[in-house]
Motif scaffolding. Structure first.
Motif, PDB file in Angstrom:
ATOM      1  N   CYS A   2       0.639  -0.982   0.031  1.00  0.00           N
ATOM      2  CA  CYS A   2      -0.019   0.127   0.038  1.00  0.00           C
ATOM      3  C   CYS A   2       1.131   1.274   0.046  1.00  0.00           C
ATOM      4  N   LEU A   6       0.680   4.079  -3.292  1.00  0.00           N
ATOM      5  CA  LEU A   6       0.238   5.343  -2.783  1.00  0.00           C
ATOM      6  C   LEU A   6       1.367   6.302  -2.825  1.00  0.00           C
ATOM      7  N   LEU A  11       1.080   8.085  -8.001  1.00  0.00           N
ATOM      8  CA  LEU A  11       0.322   8.730  -6.680  1.00  0.00           C
ATOM      9  C   LEU A  11      -0.029  10.321  -7.070  1.00  0.00           C
ATOM     10  N   ASP A  16      -8.044  13.479  -8.917  1.00  0.00           N
ATOM     11  CA  ASP A  16      -9.359  13.258  -9.036  1.00  0.00           C
ATOM     12  C   ASP A  16      -9.345  14.531  -9.555  1.00  0.00           C
ATOM     13  N   VAL A  33      -5.337  12.970  -4.679  1.00  0.00           N
ATOM     14  CA  VAL A  33      -6.405  12.051  -3.773  1.00  0.00           C
ATOM     15  C   VAL A  33      -6.352  10.954  -5.424  1.00  0.00           C
ATOM     16  N   VAL A  34      -6.512   8.948  -4.929  1.00  0.00           N
ATOM     17  CA  VAL A  34      -5.748   8.573  -5.955  1.00  0.00           C
ATOM     18  C   VAL A  34      -7.511   8.718  -6.615  1.00  0.00           C
ATOM     19  N   SER A  36      -9.261   6.331  -8.573  1.00  0.00           N
ATOM     20  CA  SER A  36     -10.015   5.622  -8.741  1.00  0.00           C
ATOM     21  C   SER A  36      -9.214   4.178  -8.027  1.00  0.00           C
ATOM     22  N   ARG A  37      -9.566   3.668  -7.666  1.00  0.00           N
ATOM     23  CA  ARG A  37      -9.491   2.806  -6.162  1.00  0.00           C
ATOM     24  C   ARG A  37      -9.761   1.121  -7.466  1.00  0.00           C
ATOM     25  N   VAL A  43      -5.706  -2.030  -2.970  1.00  0.00           N
ATOM     26  CA  VAL A  43      -5.310  -0.659  -1.917  1.00  0.00           C
ATOM     27  C   VAL A  43      -6.451  -0.804  -0.757  1.00  0.00           C
ATOM     28  N   ALA A  44      -7.616  -1.496  -1.261  1.00  0.00           N
ATOM     29  CA  ALA A  44      -8.969  -1.081   0.246  1.00  0.00           C
ATOM     30  C   ALA A  44      -8.190  -2.120   0.943  1.00  0.00           C
ATOM     31  N   LEU A  47      -5.734  -1.171   3.225  1.00  0.00           N
ATOM     32  CA  LEU A  47      -6.158   0.169   4.528  1.00  0.00           C
ATOM     33  C   LEU A  47      -6.992  -0.599   5.499  1.00  0.00           C
ATOM     34  N   THR A 100      -6.451   8.412  -0.476  1.00  0.00           N
ATOM     35  CA  THR A 100      -7.478   7.495  -0.992  1.00  0.00           C
ATOM     36  C   THR A 100      -8.730   8.343  -0.972  1.00  0.00           C
TER      37      THR A 100
END
Length: 212
Positions: A2, A6, A11, A16, A33-34, A36-37, A43-44, A47, A100
């Motif tokens: 991660c 990131l 990054l 966005d 800010v990222v 799109s995940r 990434v999710a 986290l 994120t």
């Protein structure tokens, strides 16, 4: 994984668009800010792993993080890190959440960000430095903590965090070397490229969020 995704070059590649327009419109806002995940698989999950391994006091324990895993004794020293890195590791975790879209006020992991920033705030010395010690990792820890608190205060519009961030920035500025960069100590003859790189990233927050 991660942290590598990131905080690496990706990054800065995934902006966005909507937030970038907002920044341009009002002259301040999230640095990055990222977008799109879905473009950054895992990434999710990463986290969630970070959130699960955060200590109750808000830090990420470099040498004892496995106490949060099933089957490991609560007081087990089963990690592979060093406690001198807690400030830096906690700052990197906070930055991962911020990248994120999580802040101290919004986002699925807003509580993790808030607790992490509050722990970092408590590690600040009277002279503005985050953390103690004179090792190489101590200066890394300071610049990473300053970076994280700058971003968190700007995106969350927290006055308390902003004051702490400014003190961290002031410490960095007073320890800049004659060649324009930063070293592990203020008495070195030449700056360190890696450390200076992190300082430059931190200084981007100065422009974005209007620090001195």
């Amino acid at each position: 994984a991660c942290g590598q995704e990131l905080l690496g070059s990706s990054l800065y590649e995934y902006w966005d668009k909507h937030r970038t327009q907002q920044v341009a419109a009002r002259g301040r806002g999230p640095c990055y800010v990222v977008r799109s995940r879905r473009r950054m698989p895992g990434v999710a999950s990463a986290l969630r792993w970070l959130a699960h391994h955060q200590d109750e006091d808000g830090r990420w324990d470099a040498d004892g993080f496995t106490k949060h895993d099933w089957g490991v004794r609560k007081n087990a020293k089963a990690g592979f890190g060093n406690p001198t890195h807690d400030v830096g590791v906690t700052a990197l975790a906070v930055l991962a959440f911020i990248a994120t879209g999580n802040t101290m006020r919004r986002g699925r992991h807003k509580d993790a960000v808030k607790r992490g920033v509050n722990w970092l705030r408590k590690q600040q010395m009277p002279n503005g430095r985050f953390g103690v010690g004179a090792s190489q990792s101590a200066m890394y820890g300071h610049v990473l903590a300053t970076y994280a608190v700058c971003e968190a205060s700007g995106m969350s519009r927290s006055r308390l965090a902003r004051r702490r961030a400014q003190r961290g920035l002031d410490y960095l500025e007073t320890h800049r070397l004659a060649d324009g960069g930063w070293g592990y100590t203020p008495h070195e003859d030449a700056s360190n490229a890696s450390l200076t790189g992190w300082c430059v990233l931190t200084m981007r927050s100065v422009l974005t969020f209007g620090f001195r």
